[in-house]
Design a protein around this motif. Structure first.
Motif, PDB file in Angstrom:
ATOM      1  N   LEU A  26      -3.824  -1.807   4.484  1.00 52.32           N
ATOM      2  CA  LEU A  26      -2.576  -2.548   4.287  1.00 52.32           C
ATOM      3  C   LEU A  26      -1.566  -1.709   3.508  1.00 52.32           C
ATOM      4  O   LEU A  26      -0.355  -1.752   3.781  1.00 52.32           O
ATOM      5  N   HIS A  27      -2.045  -0.944   2.532  1.00 51.29           N
ATOM      6  CA  HIS A  27      -1.142  -0.088   1.759  1.00 51.29           C
ATOM      7  C   HIS A  27      -0.483   0.963   2.655  1.00 51.29           C
ATOM      8  O   HIS A  27       0.692   1.298   2.475  1.00 51.29           O
ATOM      9  N   LYS A  28      -1.231   1.471   3.620  1.00 48.15           N
ATOM     10  CA  LYS A  28      -0.665   2.491   4.502  1.00 48.15           C
ATOM     11  C   LYS A  28       0.399   1.898   5.422  1.00 48.15           C
ATOM     12  O   LYS A  28       1.429   2.526   5.688  1.00 48.15           O
ATOM     13  N   TRP A  29       0.169   0.685   5.917  1.00 49.30           N
ATOM     14  CA  TRP A  29       1.190   0.027   6.744  1.00 49.30           C
ATOM     15  C   TRP A  29       2.460  -0.235   5.941  1.00 49.30           C
ATOM     16  O   TRP A  29       3.575  -0.037   6.440  1.00 49.30           O
ATOM     17  N   CYS A  30       2.311  -0.704   4.709  1.00 46.89           N
ATOM     18  CA  CYS A  30       3.489  -0.928   3.858  1.00 46.89           C
ATOM     19  C   CYS A  30       4.224   0.377   3.595  1.00 46.89           C
ATOM     20  O   CYS A  30       5.466   0.418   3.610  1.00 46.89           O
TER      21      CYS A  30
END
Length: 308
Positions: A26-30
């Protein structure tokens, strides 16, 4: 690049490594979404600056003369934003935390460059714009710049045709054209309001991008750090040498296991393993000689180290 796990499967006596690509965190998508927004408004600013420099829209001539400093600042800010985008995109796709740290650091100069556009344009718009234009027409604009403004706004002179006008085919003392004070003031009010309102609207989004970079850069993968063993826990040459000496001492006290002979000789003439003779007495003598030599060499090396 995303996380890669490599389970090992044994097949036909060989190790086969199959790589399976995990999903992005999720951090990478953000982080990738934040980087793309930096690309969007950086590209938009650079396109507007280039179109203005090439006089590709109505009124670009006036802005080129009256707001040249803002155009330069807009080009510089857009270039910094695009450079920041390239570093952030590379760090996100390569899972490189050093590149993401540089990306988070570059977002601060980009913020200051945006403020350098918004504050002067707001100050010029809000405080005595008519007096500033009058002084600029008298002191800062060149005759060529005045002529460009007169042709673009279809006016002559500043207050009237007799007030610091540049003669041309359409601008002469008895021309019916009005002065440039009113059209130039209206154009500057509209243009400067668009500039500072757009820039100040982007500032909160840019601050959000800074927080996203600071919070998500270290969690771009599920692995903490770089996955490399710390230096204090790595083996060096001295450790390997000490382990080898310990192993040699331990192996010196052991005896080799004798290989049992065949119960019966094979009938095939091609595969005659009964020809391999195992002389237990000779092998035991060789093993004892090697063990004594290794123990003697280790004791001599330790005594040399003491005397040194």
């Amino acid at each position: 690049m995303s996380d890669v796990r490599a389970p090992t499967i044994l097949e036909e006596g060989e190790d086969i490594v199959i790589e399976r690509v995990d999903r992005w965190t999720l951090h990478k998508w953000c982080l990738i979404t934040s980087v793309c927004t930096v690309f969007v408004y950086g590209t938009a600013g650079l396109v507007c600056a280039v179109l203005t420099f090439f006089r590709a829209w109505p009124g670009a001539d006036v802005m080129y003369v009256a707001d040249y400093d803002l155009l330069v600042l807009l080009t510089l800010a857009s270039s910094i934003l695009l450079l920041t985008f390239l570093v952030g995109l590379s760090g996100t796709l390569l899972n490189s935390r050093p590149l993401l740290a540089i990306y988070a650091l570059l977002l601060w100069p980009a913020l200051f460059s945006l403020l350098a556009i918004g504050y002067p344009s707001y100050k010029r718009y809000s405080f005595s714009l008519d007096r500033k234009l009058s002084r600029a027409w008298s002191e800062w604009y060149t005759p060529l710049g005045r002529l460009v403004i007169q042709d673009a706004l279809e006016c002559c002179g500043f207050a009237n045709a007799l007030h610091e006008a540049v003669p041309s085919a359409r601008c002469y003392p008895r021309t019916p054209l009005p002065g440039c004070k009113g059209p130039l003031w209206r154009f500057e009010r509209e243009t400067l309001a668009t500039v500072w309102s757009t820039v100040f609207a982007l500032i909160p989004l840019h601050i959000v991008n800074i927080f996203v970079a600071l919070l998500c850069a270290n969690h771009v993968t599920r692995t903490f750090g770089k996955g490399i063993m710390p230096k204090r826990y790595r083996l060096n040459a001295d450790d390997v040498r000490a382990d080898a000496e310990v192993l040699m001492r331990a192996m010196g006290a052991l005896r080799p296991v004798a290989r049992p002979g065949f119960a019966r000789a094979p009938s095939s003439a091609v595969f005659r393993e009964d020809k391999t003779h195992y002389d237990r007495g000779v092998d035991m003598a060789r093993w004892d000689a090697r063990s004594k030599a290794s123990s003697h060499s280790s004791s001599s090396s330790s005594s040399r180290a003491r005397y040194r």
